[in-house]
Scaffold this motif. Sequence first.
Motif, PDB file in Angstrom:
ATOM      1  N   ALA A   1       0.960  -1.195  -0.145  1.00 39.70           N
ATOM      2  CA  ALA A   1      -0.030  -0.138   0.100  1.00 39.70           C
ATOM      3  C   ALA A   1       0.912   1.245  -0.077  1.00 39.70           C
ATOM      4  O   ALA A   1       0.535   2.382  -0.748  1.00 39.70           O
TER       5      ALA A   1
ATOM      6  N   THR B   1       0.817   4.049  -2.751  1.00 37.90           N
ATOM      7  CA  THR B   1       0.795   5.516  -2.365  1.00 37.90           C
ATOM      8  C   THR B   1       1.745   6.294  -3.124  1.00 37.90           C
ATOM      9  O   THR B   1       1.384   7.266  -3.617  1.00 37.90           O
TER      10      THR B   1
ATOM     11  N   TRP C   1       0.899   6.487  -6.856  1.00 39.81           N
ATOM     12  CA  TRP C   1      -0.134   7.555  -6.935  1.00 39.81           C
ATOM     13  C   TRP C   1       0.359   9.139  -6.860  1.00 39.81           C
ATOM     14  O   TRP C   1      -0.022   9.879  -7.865  1.00 39.81           O
ATOM     15  N   ARG C   2       1.206   9.326  -5.911  1.00 42.30           N
ATOM     16  CA  ARG C   2       1.709  10.747  -5.702  1.00 42.30           C
ATOM     17  C   ARG C   2       2.638  11.107  -6.979  1.00 42.30           C
ATOM     18  O   ARG C   2       2.393  12.202  -7.328  1.00 42.30           O
TER      19      ARG C   2
ATOM     20  N   ARG D   1      -8.470   7.896  -7.118  1.00 42.71           N
ATOM     21  CA  ARG D   1      -7.587   8.466  -5.791  1.00 42.71           C
ATOM     22  C   ARG D   1      -8.481   7.542  -4.313  1.00 42.71           C
ATOM     23  O   ARG D   1      -7.957   7.174  -3.575  1.00 42.71           O
ATOM     24  N   ASP D   2      -9.733   7.556  -4.672  1.00 45.37           N
ATOM     25  CA  ASP D   2     -10.422   6.963  -3.691  1.00 45.37           C
ATOM     26  C   ASP D   2     -10.047   5.363  -3.357  1.00 45.37           C
ATOM     27  O   ASP D   2     -10.003   4.958  -2.474  1.00 45.37           O
TER      28      ASP D   2
ATOM     29  N   VAL E   1      -6.958   4.356  -4.206  1.00 48.31           N
ATOM     30  CA  VAL E   1      -6.040   4.098  -3.599  1.00 48.31           C
ATOM     31  C   VAL E   1      -6.017   4.494  -2.168  1.00 48.31           C
ATOM     32  O   VAL E   1      -5.438   3.753  -1.168  1.00 48.31           O
ATOM     33  N   ALA E   2      -6.821   5.413  -1.700  1.00 46.40           N
ATOM     34  CA  ALA E   2      -7.063   5.573  -0.173  1.00 46.40           C
ATOM     35  C   ALA E   2      -7.803   4.147   0.439  1.00 46.40           C
ATOM     36  O   ALA E   2      -7.237   3.799   1.666  1.00 46.40           O
ATOM     37  N   ASP E   3      -8.407   3.536  -0.318  1.00 47.65           N
ATOM     38  CA  ASP E   3      -9.087   2.319   0.347  1.00 47.65           C
ATOM     39  C   ASP E   3      -7.857   1.394   0.440  1.00 47.65           C
ATOM     40  O   ASP E   3      -8.041   0.514   1.430  1.00 47.65           O
TER      41      ASP E   3
ATOM     42  N   VAL F   1      -4.951   1.921   1.462  1.00 44.05           N
ATOM     43  CA  VAL F   1      -4.170   2.468   2.551  1.00 44.05           C
ATOM     44  C   VAL F   1      -4.845   2.134   3.775  1.00 44.05           C
ATOM     45  O   VAL F   1      -4.484   1.438   4.567  1.00 44.05           O
ATOM     46  N   ILE F   2      -6.230   2.297   3.710  1.00 45.57           N
ATOM     47  CA  ILE F   2      -7.212   1.992   4.909  1.00 45.57           C
ATOM     48  C   ILE F   2      -7.384   0.511   5.062  1.00 45.57           C
ATOM     49  O   ILE F   2      -7.042  -0.037   6.022  1.00 45.57           O
TER      50      ILE F   2
ATOM     51  N   ALA G   1      -4.917  -1.870   4.255  1.00 43.54           N
ATOM     52  CA  ALA G   1      -3.824  -2.352   4.750  1.00 43.54           C
ATOM     53  C   ALA G   1      -3.619  -2.133   6.352  1.00 43.54           C
ATOM     54  O   ALA G   1      -3.197  -2.854   7.047  1.00 43.54           O
ATOM     55  N   ARG G   2      -4.056  -0.864   6.763  1.00 41.48           N
ATOM     56  CA  ARG G   2      -4.033  -0.399   8.199  1.00 41.48           C
ATOM     57  C   ARG G   2      -4.960  -1.195   8.991  1.00 41.48           C
ATOM     58  O   ARG G   2      -4.826  -1.584   9.912  1.00 41.48           O
TER      59      ARG G   2
END
Lengths: 330, 384
Positions: free
Chosen positions: B261, B265, B268-269, B280-281, B283-285, B287-288, B290-291
Amino acid sequence: MRFLLDVEQREFARSLDAMLSAADTPAVARAWAAGDHAPGRAVWGRLADAGVFALAVPEEYEGAGLLPVEVAVAFVELGRHAVPGPVVETVAAGALLARLAELGEAAPAKRLLAPLATGETLATLALPEGGPFALDADVATVRLTATDGELRLAAGHARVERSLDPVRRLARLGPGELLASGPSVAGASRCAADWAALATAAQALGAGLALLDRTVAYVKQRTQFGTPIGGFQAVKHRLADVLTGLEFARPLLYGAALTLRTADIAAAKAAAGEAAYAAARAALQLHGAIGYTAENDLSLWLTKARALRTAWGSPAECRRLVLAGGFGGD
Amino acid sequence: MDLDFTAGEEEFRRRARDWLAGHVPARPLPSLETRQGFAAHRAWEGELAADRWSVVSWPEEYGGQGVDIVKWLVFEEEYFAAGGPGRVSQNGINLLAPTLFDFGTAEQRARVLPPMASGEVIWAQAWSEPDSGSDLASLRSAARRTEGGWLISGQKTWSSRAAFADRAFGLFRSEPVVDSAKPHRGLTYLMFPLDADGVTVRPIGRLDGKPAFAELFLDDVFVPDEDVIGEPGQGWRIAMSTTGDERGLTLRSPGRFVAAAERLTRQWRTHGDPADTALRDRVADAVIGARAYQLFTWANASRFAAGETIGAESSLNKVFWSEYDIALHETALDLLGAEGELADGGEWAEGYVFSLAGPIYAGTNEIQRDIIAERLLGLPKGRR
């Protein structure tokens, strides 16, 4: 590393659960929606006695200190029991005043904070981070707005508008007395929005758990084709997915309570909001037509799950904050 | 409640990080699903083992460092953050070794575990059969008693790593089914060499053609008594008993997804189109997710450390990571745009193909959802 609620925290949850179960909160919520706030105020008093409104207030203002994990624990129970009123907003208003005091503007806290912690006063607030509406502005007596670097105590509010959740009543706040101004207001506002998002995420998780519990009970007793519908794989798998969503939102919630990073709170809010909403969709579908009635208490959580998805951070805004903050520690 | 590491854990993390920084190959190894890549990954296992990093949670006598599950998770975070190669020994380490620790004899552990830790012997699993997939207990490959051991015959399939592995383990029917409602009785858990007389290995190309698994044809293959794990006839209980406990935690470590993740990220940047909020959403998912998986695992590790048992919750784990893994790779390939189509275009393409198998192996997600519904939610058993 001990990422588990301790004995006291679990006992706190159990005692709130017992108290709220005995309070018949579905009836309380229905009364609140109908404009009868007396039963809700009674529950408010009991929550205050249990210390719920002191959890984000420093001790010098009659609070318990800043206890975000306990806030999360408490708001899961409030969500599970569909407790009405500006509960999130009162905690967030306390956090705002406390943070402002920490940043050097102590006068508003000295004047307003202690009665919030003790439950005498209900607060609501509208912040740039949370959208234009304040919840239950006709019931709350402390109404805060923070815009353009100015914190104001609103004297009144515009017309109360109906929410998709009949228990939630929304209004824009009017002008009012200037309490503080300058950069510290923006900082305090961000802090309050984080606490509001954390508490809302917890409330959503609790609502999702309640929806799942009620639906599991229903599909065990509802019989079609000569057998409980809960034995059908289509039903089981849908509920398995609901549980998976909720159980993976839960650690995000407590992890965010520990770090209090904006990105972590946003992640918890996005995940809990989605999981609760998925629970609501499954609950409605698996109850069938009876679930589509206002008369069935399920409606209290079905409509709340929708409202909490966008309250204090829309899914898109939460995801934006997650990527802005990145991963791990500061 | 906390997420803090002890000084000892931090010291362990630094030690792992330092070692990995000095040893992880600068260029990725060739795919471990090829003969050349398999050999390179085997050699890497030996390099890990030489400094006791291949099986950190095992007791020292078998080549480990005897660390607890928290330190194991720390090692895994560092391993994937450092870009460590895929683990060609994972079938043995994750599936067979826990069974040997619980049910094997001291002699078996002493004989089997050290060469597993060093990569000298790579293990394949032999569970599924052509007519026994999710309904594994219906399996028909047989073990027949003979002087000093057993003769096994039948056909196993979807045997991961078997194309190049040395030995395999699996369940065999040693007693006929007496009660058709109880096919789990009379199964025996056996280990056998893949180069023995009577074994034919036919590699199967997975979706991208690489021989990631194989069919095994077994014709009176001799297995000595010393290679039976536990009591003959008790194989089902033995095989299933380790599915629920810590193995549910260790099959896919969160470090793998956290590292992926973070990589996504960064891409993506640098390459993402800020106006593409839909991507983008996602990619955020990533990250979310994995956390969430990381924290869920820490919570279960904390429960485990506090003496609680992890049971059917491991099915939540399996459904979550297997579906997450696909979404993560789909997002990465979509971010690459037209270049995402290239099979050899980089780290994501092969990972994508691998991820597609996740909801199928180690108990299909349909079976996992049945387990979640019946054991965690208490819903009635029904027809599958």
